[in-house]
Scaffold this motif. Structure first.
Motif, PDB file in Angstrom:
ATOM      1  N   SER A  22       0.850  -1.185   0.000  1.00 38.53           N
ATOM      2  CA  SER A  22       0.000   0.000   0.000  1.00 38.53           C
ATOM      3  C   SER A  22       0.885   1.234   0.000  1.00 38.53           C
ATOM      4  O   SER A  22       2.088   1.157   0.276  1.00 38.53           O
ATOM      5  CB  SER A  22      -0.925   0.030   1.218  1.00 38.53           C
ATOM      6  N   VAL A  65      -3.735   4.016  -0.942  1.00 41.64           N
ATOM      7  CA  VAL A  65      -4.051   3.174  -2.097  1.00 41.64           C
ATOM      8  C   VAL A  65      -3.450   1.800  -1.861  1.00 41.64           C
ATOM      9  O   VAL A  65      -2.346   1.675  -1.342  1.00 41.64           O
ATOM     10  CB  VAL A  65      -3.551   3.783  -3.417  1.00 41.64           C
ATOM     11  N   THR A  86      -4.590  -1.362  -4.057  1.00 41.59           N
ATOM     12  CA  THR A  86      -4.647  -2.291  -5.178  1.00 41.59           C
ATOM     13  C   THR A  86      -3.922  -1.729  -6.395  1.00 41.59           C
ATOM     14  O   THR A  86      -4.094  -0.554  -6.737  1.00 41.59           O
ATOM     15  CB  THR A  86      -6.107  -2.581  -5.556  1.00 41.59           C
ATOM     16  N   GLU A  90      -5.276   0.961  -8.923  1.00 45.09           N
ATOM     17  CA  GLU A  90      -6.376   1.650  -8.230  1.00 45.09           C
ATOM     18  C   GLU A  90      -6.337   3.154  -8.469  1.00 45.09           C
ATOM     19  O   GLU A  90      -5.271   3.747  -8.501  1.00 45.09           O
ATOM     20  CB  GLU A  90      -6.266   1.364  -6.734  1.00 45.09           C
ATOM     21  N   LYS A 149      -8.233   6.613  -6.915  1.00 43.54           N
ATOM     22  CA  LYS A 149      -9.131   7.169  -5.897  1.00 43.54           C
ATOM     23  C   LYS A 149      -9.254   8.659  -6.124  1.00 43.54           C
ATOM     24  O   LYS A 149      -8.269   9.327  -6.463  1.00 43.54           O
ATOM     25  CB  LYS A 149      -8.582   6.914  -4.487  1.00 43.54           C
ATOM     26  N   GLN A 177      -3.485   7.722  -8.095  1.00 46.26           N
ATOM     27  CA  GLN A 177      -3.402   6.460  -8.830  1.00 46.26           C
ATOM     28  C   GLN A 177      -2.229   5.640  -8.313  1.00 46.26           C
ATOM     29  O   GLN A 177      -1.142   6.168  -8.073  1.00 46.26           O
ATOM     30  CB  GLN A 177      -3.226   6.714 -10.324  1.00 46.26           C
ATOM     31  N   ASP A 187       0.168  -0.177 -11.688  1.00 45.04           N
ATOM     32  CA  ASP A 187      -0.229  -1.583 -11.818  1.00 45.04           C
ATOM     33  C   ASP A 187       0.704  -2.511 -11.065  1.00 45.04           C
ATOM     34  O   ASP A 187       0.278  -3.510 -10.484  1.00 45.04           O
ATOM     35  CB  ASP A 187      -0.258  -1.984 -13.301  1.00 45.04           C
ATOM     36  N   ARG A 232       2.445  -1.734  -8.470  1.00 43.99           N
ATOM     37  CA  ARG A 232       2.512  -1.243  -7.088  1.00 43.99           C
ATOM     38  C   ARG A 232       3.909  -0.755  -6.718  1.00 43.99           C
ATOM     39  O   ARG A 232       4.372  -0.986  -5.591  1.00 43.99           O
ATOM     40  CB  ARG A 232       2.026  -2.318  -6.113  1.00 43.99           C
ATOM     41  N   SER A 264       3.202   5.817  -7.829  1.00 41.44           N
ATOM     42  CA  SER A 264       1.901   6.433  -7.637  1.00 41.44           C
ATOM     43  C   SER A 264       1.961   7.874  -8.128  1.00 41.44           C
ATOM     44  O   SER A 264       3.035   8.472  -8.235  1.00 41.44           O
ATOM     45  CB  SER A 264       1.512   6.398  -6.153  1.00 41.44           C
TER      46      SER A 264
END
Lengths: 113, 109
Positions: B31, B49, B51, B54, B56, B64, B67, B69, B72
């Protein structure tokens, strides 16, 4: 509900002098953290308390820094003696347990001359 | 070496413009969190965040998580002067938060 309270907000001292910062966490928060934030950087953890026990002080420079949380509520961070490189913002944070959100206080800005 | 690299370091824009700030790493995270720190205050959590891929949204802020992880982004639409501050990304390992160096955003009136 009051947030994390820190005092003083600003402190200016000469090098080699002692200094102390005080933190009162959010009521009921058993976990308390002290962070150091240098200019242009993110906060770095110095020490974490679970109630009155310091469970992680691995990043605390123990030759000059000390901290206490005697009754498991408010906490004091001390530097003795202060050095020029200690000029920074000292942030306190608290949380309800370690997995929940940490809430930060406004910090104490220390200037060592 | 910083665990989290944030870019740009500084960003100054006019009110009403859009902006995007980035948080990158070579590590994979379960996360990632974004904080905003206003002058003279402590950081305040904006979003977590979890996933990969993801997205938000928080009013005019869009977050964002990559993919894979590892990265961001934070996009602000129609920035306002109240958006001025230091934007920090952070990752958690158990209780320990590790922060990036932050992006200082200044929105001019």
């Amino acid at each position: 509900e009051a947030g994390v309270v820190q005092s003083p907000r600003y402190k200016i001292i000469e090098k080699k002098q002692p200094v102390a910062f005080w933190c009162n966490p959010i009521s009921g928060h058993n976990t308390l953290y002290w962070y150091l934030q240098n200019l242009g950087q993110g906060p770095e953890l110095l020490i974490r308390y679970e109630n009155e026990e310091a469970v992680d002080d691995s990043q605390l420079p123990k030759d000059r820094f000390s901290a206490e949380r005697l009754k498991g509520v408010d906490s004091t961070l001390k530097i003795q003696p202060a050095e020029l490189g200690d000029s920074a913002v000292y942030l306190c944070a608290s949380s309800l347990g370690t997995i929940n959100e940490q809430f930060f206080g406004p910090g104490t800005r220390l200037t060592v001359l | 070496t910083q665990l989290l690299e944030q870019s740009p370091q500084f960003l100054s824009i006019q009110e009403g413009e859009n902006l995007t700030v980035y948080c990158n790493s070579s590590s994979v995270f379960s996360s990632l969190q974004w904080y905003r720190q206003e002058p003279g205050e402590g950081p305040v959590l904006l979003v977590t965040v979890v996933t990969g891929g993801e997205v938000k949204k928080l009013k005019r802020l869009t977050f964002q998580f990559g993919d894979a992880r590892k990265d961001s982004s934070l996009h602000i639409t129609a920035a306002q002067t109240g958006d001025t501050g230091l934007y920090l990304c952070a990752v958690r390992n158990d209780y320990k938060l590790s922060f990036g160096a932050g992006t200082t955003v200044t929105v001019r009136a």
